[in-house]
Design a protein around this motif. Structure first.
Motif, PDB file in Angstrom:
ATOM      1  N   GLN A 111      -4.859 -13.237 -22.017  1.00 41.63           N
ATOM      2  CA  GLN A 111      -4.654 -11.979 -21.305  1.00 41.63           C
ATOM      3  C   GLN A 111      -4.583 -12.215 -19.803  1.00 41.63           C
ATOM      4  O   GLN A 111      -3.778 -11.576 -19.100  1.00 41.63           O
ATOM      5  CB  GLN A 111      -5.783 -11.000 -21.639  1.00 41.63           C
ATOM      6  N   GLU A 112      -5.405 -13.116 -19.275  1.00 40.78           N
ATOM      7  CA  GLU A 112      -5.360 -13.430 -17.845  1.00 40.78           C
ATOM      8  C   GLU A 112      -4.010 -14.038 -17.468  1.00 40.78           C
ATOM      9  O   GLU A 112      -3.475 -13.750 -16.392  1.00 40.78           O
ATOM     10  CB  GLU A 112      -6.497 -14.383 -17.483  1.00 40.78           C
ATOM     11  N   ILE A 113      -3.472 -14.851 -18.329  1.00 38.48           N
ATOM     12  CA  ILE A 113      -2.151 -15.434 -18.055  1.00 38.48           C
ATOM     13  C   ILE A 113      -1.096 -14.340 -18.053  1.00 38.48           C
ATOM     14  O   ILE A 113      -0.194 -14.323 -17.182  1.00 38.48           O
ATOM     15  CB  ILE A 113      -1.828 -16.526 -19.089  1.00 38.48           C
ATOM     16  N   ARG A 114      -1.170 -13.425 -19.015  1.00 34.53           N
ATOM     17  CA  ARG A 114      -0.199 -12.324 -19.038  1.00 34.53           C
ATOM     18  C   ARG A 114      -0.309 -11.462 -17.782  1.00 34.53           C
ATOM     19  O   ARG A 114       0.705 -11.039 -17.214  1.00 34.53           O
ATOM     20  CB  ARG A 114      -0.408 -11.477 -20.296  1.00 34.53           C
ATOM     21  N   ASP A 115      -1.533 -11.210 -17.326  1.00 36.17           N
ATOM     22  CA  ASP A 115      -1.723 -10.434 -16.100  1.00 36.17           C
ATOM     23  C   ASP A 115      -1.143 -11.173 -14.892  1.00 36.17           C
ATOM     24  O   ASP A 115      -0.510 -10.558 -14.013  1.00 36.17           O
ATOM     25  CB  ASP A 115      -3.210 -10.161 -15.868  1.00 36.17           C
ATOM     26  N   ALA A 116      -1.365 -12.477 -14.853  1.00 30.78           N
ATOM     27  CA  ALA A 116      -0.824 -13.274 -13.741  1.00 30.78           C
ATOM     28  C   ALA A 116       0.700 -13.268 -13.763  1.00 30.78           C
ATOM     29  O   ALA A 116       1.352 -13.207 -12.710  1.00 30.78           O
ATOM     30  CB  ALA A 116      -1.362 -14.704 -13.812  1.00 30.78           C
ATOM     31  N   GLU A 117       1.290 -13.336 -14.943  1.00 29.22           N
ATOM     32  CA  GLU A 117       2.745 -13.302 -15.036  1.00 29.22           C
ATOM     33  C   GLU A 117       3.294 -11.950 -14.601  1.00 29.22           C
ATOM     34  O   GLU A 117       4.353 -11.870 -13.963  1.00 29.22           O
ATOM     35  CB  GLU A 117       3.175 -13.616 -16.470  1.00 29.22           C
ATOM     36  N   THR A 118       2.594 -10.872 -14.934  1.00 27.62           N
ATOM     37  CA  THR A 118       3.006  -9.541 -14.479  1.00 27.62           C
ATOM     38  C   THR A 118       2.959  -9.465 -12.956  1.00 27.62           C
ATOM     39  O   THR A 118       3.891  -8.945 -12.306  1.00 27.62           O
ATOM     40  CB  THR A 118       2.095  -8.461 -15.085  1.00 27.62           C
ATOM     41  N   ALA A 119       1.881  -9.971 -12.364  1.00 22.32           N
ATOM     42  CA  ALA A 119       1.775  -9.992 -10.903  1.00 22.32           C
ATOM     43  C   ALA A 119       2.858 -10.860 -10.286  1.00 22.32           C
ATOM     44  O   ALA A 119       3.402 -10.543  -9.221  1.00 22.32           O
ATOM     45  CB  ALA A 119       0.388 -10.489 -10.491  1.00 22.32           C
ATOM     46  N   LEU A 120       3.186 -11.960 -10.957  1.00 21.99           N
ATOM     47  CA  LEU A 120       4.231 -12.849 -10.442  1.00 21.99           C
ATOM     48  C   LEU A 120       5.588 -12.156 -10.449  1.00 21.99           C
ATOM     49  O   LEU A 120       6.363 -12.287  -9.492  1.00 21.99           O
ATOM     50  CB  LEU A 120       4.274 -14.127 -11.281  1.00 21.99           C
ATOM     51  N   ARG A 121       5.887 -11.433 -11.517  1.00 21.07           N
ATOM     52  CA  ARG A 121       7.163 -10.696 -11.552  1.00 21.07           C
ATOM     53  C   ARG A 121       7.225  -9.655 -10.439  1.00 21.07           C
ATOM     54  O   ARG A 121       8.269  -9.470  -9.798  1.00 21.07           O
ATOM     55  CB  ARG A 121       7.331 -10.033 -12.914  1.00 21.07           C
ATOM     56  N   LYS A 122       6.110  -8.965 -10.180  1.00 19.42           N
ATOM     57  CA  LYS A 122       6.064  -7.989  -9.083  1.00 19.42           C
ATOM     58  C   LYS A 122       6.258  -8.679  -7.744  1.00 19.42           C
ATOM     59  O   LYS A 122       6.999  -8.183  -6.863  1.00 19.42           O
ATOM     60  CB  LYS A 122       4.709  -7.282  -9.109  1.00 19.42           C
ATOM     61  N   ALA A 123       5.622  -9.824  -7.558  1.00 20.52           N
ATOM     62  CA  ALA A 123       5.768 -10.561  -6.298  1.00 20.52           C
ATOM     63  C   ALA A 123       7.201 -11.030  -6.100  1.00 20.52           C
ATOM     64  O   ALA A 123       7.739 -10.984  -4.983  1.00 20.52           O
ATOM     65  CB  ALA A 123       4.805 -11.749  -6.282  1.00 20.52           C
ATOM     66  N   ARG A 124       7.845 -11.480  -7.161  1.00 21.15           N
ATOM     67  CA  ARG A 124       9.246 -11.898  -7.046  1.00 21.15           C
ATOM     68  C   ARG A 124      10.143 -10.726  -6.683  1.00 21.15           C
ATOM     69  O   ARG A 124      11.092 -10.874  -5.897  1.00 21.15           O
ATOM     70  CB  ARG A 124       9.690 -12.520  -8.366  1.00 21.15           C
ATOM     71  N   SER A 125       9.856  -9.565  -7.272  1.00 21.66           N
ATOM     72  CA  SER A 125      10.644  -8.384  -6.936  1.00 21.66           C
ATOM     73  C   SER A 125      10.473  -8.019  -5.459  1.00 21.66           C
ATOM     74  O   SER A 125      11.454  -7.718  -4.763  1.00 21.66           O
ATOM     75  CB  SER A 125      10.225  -7.213  -7.831  1.00 21.66           C
ATOM     76  N   ASP A 126       9.221  -8.045  -4.986  1.00 19.03           N
ATOM     77  CA  ASP A 126       8.977  -7.757  -3.572  1.00 19.03           C
ATOM     78  C   ASP A 126       9.642  -8.793  -2.680  1.00 19.03           C
ATOM     79  O   ASP A 126      10.207  -8.456  -1.624  1.00 19.03           O
ATOM     80  CB  ASP A 126       7.473  -7.725  -3.297  1.00 19.03           C
ATOM     81  N   LEU A 127       9.582 -10.047  -3.087  1.00 16.57           N
ATOM     82  CA  LEU A 127      10.207 -11.108  -2.296  1.00 16.57           C
ATOM     83  C   LEU A 127      11.712 -10.917  -2.228  1.00 16.57           C
ATOM     84  O   LEU A 127      12.332 -11.124  -1.173  1.00 16.57           O
ATOM     85  CB  LEU A 127       9.872 -12.465  -2.912  1.00 16.57           C
ATOM     86  N   ALA A 128      12.321 -10.522  -3.345  1.00 14.76           N
ATOM     87  CA  ALA A 128      13.764 -10.279  -3.347  1.00 14.76           C
ATOM     88  C   ALA A 128      14.121  -9.149  -2.381  1.00 14.76           C
ATOM     89  O   ALA A 128      15.135  -9.217  -1.658  1.00 14.76           O
ATOM     90  CB  ALA A 128      14.236  -9.942  -4.754  1.00 14.76           C
ATOM     91  N   GLY A 129      13.292  -8.105  -2.330  1.00 17.66           N
ATOM     92  CA  GLY A 129      13.547  -7.007  -1.390  1.00 17.66           C
ATOM     93  C   GLY A 129      13.428  -7.456   0.058  1.00 17.66           C
ATOM     94  O   GLY A 129      14.251  -7.072   0.915  1.00 17.66           O
ATOM     95  N   ILE A 130      12.395  -8.274   0.343  1.00 19.45           N
ATOM     96  CA  ILE A 130      12.224  -8.779   1.713  1.00 19.45           C
ATOM     97  C   ILE A 130      13.396  -9.661   2.113  1.00 19.45           C
ATOM     98  O   ILE A 130      13.923  -9.573   3.241  1.00 19.45           O
ATOM     99  CB  ILE A 130      10.891  -9.539   1.827  1.00 19.45           C
ATOM    100  N   MET A 131      13.835 -10.518   1.219  1.00 20.06           N
ATOM    101  CA  MET A 131      14.954 -11.409   1.515  1.00 20.06           C
ATOM    102  C   MET A 131      16.236 -10.605   1.751  1.00 20.06           C
ATOM    103  O   MET A 131      17.032 -10.928   2.644  1.00 20.06           O
ATOM    104  CB  MET A 131      15.150 -12.400   0.370  1.00 20.06           C
ATOM    105  N   ALA A 132      16.433  -9.517   0.986  1.00 25.36           N
ATOM    106  CA  ALA A 132      17.606  -8.672   1.195  1.00 25.36           C
ATOM    107  C   ALA A 132      17.539  -7.989   2.553  1.00 25.36           C
ATOM    108  O   ALA A 132      18.555  -7.889   3.274  1.00 25.36           O
ATOM    109  CB  ALA A 132      17.694  -7.636   0.079  1.00 25.36           C
ATOM    110  N   SER A 133      16.365  -7.507   2.947  1.00 28.70           N
ATOM    111  CA  SER A 133      16.205  -6.864   4.257  1.00 28.70           C
ATOM    112  C   SER A 133      16.449  -7.855   5.381  1.00 28.70           C
ATOM    113  O   SER A 133      17.074  -7.519   6.411  1.00 28.70           O
ATOM    114  CB  SER A 133      14.799  -6.264   4.372  1.00 28.70           C
ATOM    115  N   ASN A 134      15.946  -9.069   5.213  1.00 33.42           N
ATOM    116  CA  ASN A 134      16.155 -10.095   6.236  1.00 33.42           C
ATOM    117  C   ASN A 134      17.634 -10.402   6.426  1.00 33.42           C
ATOM    118  O   ASN A 134      18.126 -10.542   7.560  1.00 33.42           O
ATOM    119  CB  ASN A 134      15.399 -11.370   5.867  1.00 33.42           C
ATOM    120  N   LYS A 135      18.351 -10.515   5.320  1.00 35.04           N
ATOM    121  CA  LYS A 135      19.782 -10.797   5.424  1.00 35.04           C
ATOM    122  C   LYS A 135      20.521  -9.643   6.092  1.00 35.04           C
ATOM    123  O   LYS A 135      21.443  -9.856   6.911  1.00 35.04           O
ATOM    124  CB  LYS A 135      20.355 -11.056   4.037  1.00 35.04           C
TER     125      LYS A 135
END
Length: 248
Positions: A33-57
């Motif tokens: 369950q901890e791994i699944r929670d970490a993977e969920t957080a990782l997907r959210k972080a990747r989504s946020d990172l993609a938004g930041i990278m789009a704003s930077n460009k």
């Protein structure tokens, strides 16, 4: 400490121990369950990172466009000054000032977002490495758990086999003792029967060479050849059963 205080401490210790046992029993499920929670957080972080990278460009394009517009307006202002059109040059200078202000503001925001982007990239990479490490640990724990269960099953089975073998050996030893006892009784019965019939005494006499009538083939042959040391008397039967003739 009073008796009630000791009793309360013992109960509390039992509750904590029970909770720890439950946690240990569910350890693998908790890790999954901890791994699944970490993977969920990782997907959210990747989504946020993609938004930041789009704003930077987008900001980088605006800064590049503003700098290009500034260069073009600067050249036009110089040309207007050369043509004696100071009014046009002043208008271009005013527009250049606004463009510079917008570009400076966008560059400051771009620097902030770039620093945040680098932090997010590092966080995503660290999370990915942590998840991979946790997965390896879980796989190792599962493998060890399976090995321990297999070894426990083998040990339990071996213990049962050893117990059964021990019981079988005890039964076998009892059977052997019974057989030895029965064999001894049979031999004793035979000896008693021999004593009652007198055959045992005859056997002992034969073994002592007393009262025996049997002769070997060598004895008979010696008698035929006349090598017997005691000659038969007249009218007495020889060892072959023939009566010796009397002298006339």
């Amino acid at each position: 400490m009073s008796v009630w205080g000791k009793l309360f401490t013992a109960v509390r210790g039992g509750v904590n121990e029970a909770a720890e046992n439950v946690a240990d029993t569910q350890a693998l499920r908790i890790l999954d369950q901890e791994i699944r929670d970490a993977e969920t957080a990782l997907r959210k972080a990747r989504s946020d990172l993609a938004g930041i990278m789009a704003s930077n460009k987008s900001l980088q394009r605006r800064v590049d466009e503003a700098r290009a517009k500034e260069r073009k307006d600067t050249e036009s202002a110089r040309a207007a000054l050369q043509a004696g059109r100071e009014d046009l040059a002043r208008g271009l200078a005013d527009r250049i000032a606004k463009t510079r202000a917008e570009a400076t503001r966008d560059e400051a925001e771009l620097q902030t977002l770039s620093a945040r982007q680098q932090q997010m990239i590092k966080a995503v990479q660290d999370t990915e490495q942590r998840i991979q490490q946790m997965r390896r640990e879980v796989e190792n724990v599962k493998a060890n758990e399976s090995l321990i269960k297999a070894q426990s099953a083998i040990a339990s089975s071996q213990s049962g086999i050893n117990s059964k073998l021990g019981n079988a050996m005890d039964s076998l030893e009892r059977i052997r003792k019974k057989q030895d006892m029965q064999r001894g009784r049979l031999e004793a019965g035979a000896e008693l029967a021999a004593l009652e019939s007198g055959s045992d005494l005859d056997r002992q006499l034969l073994e002592a060479g007393i009262g025996g009538q049997s002769q070997s083939a060598d004895d008979v042959l010696a008698q035929i050849m006349g090598t017997n040391s005691t000659p038969a008397l007249p009218g007495q039967k020889d060892p072959l059963g023939l009566e010796r003739p009397k002298d006339s």
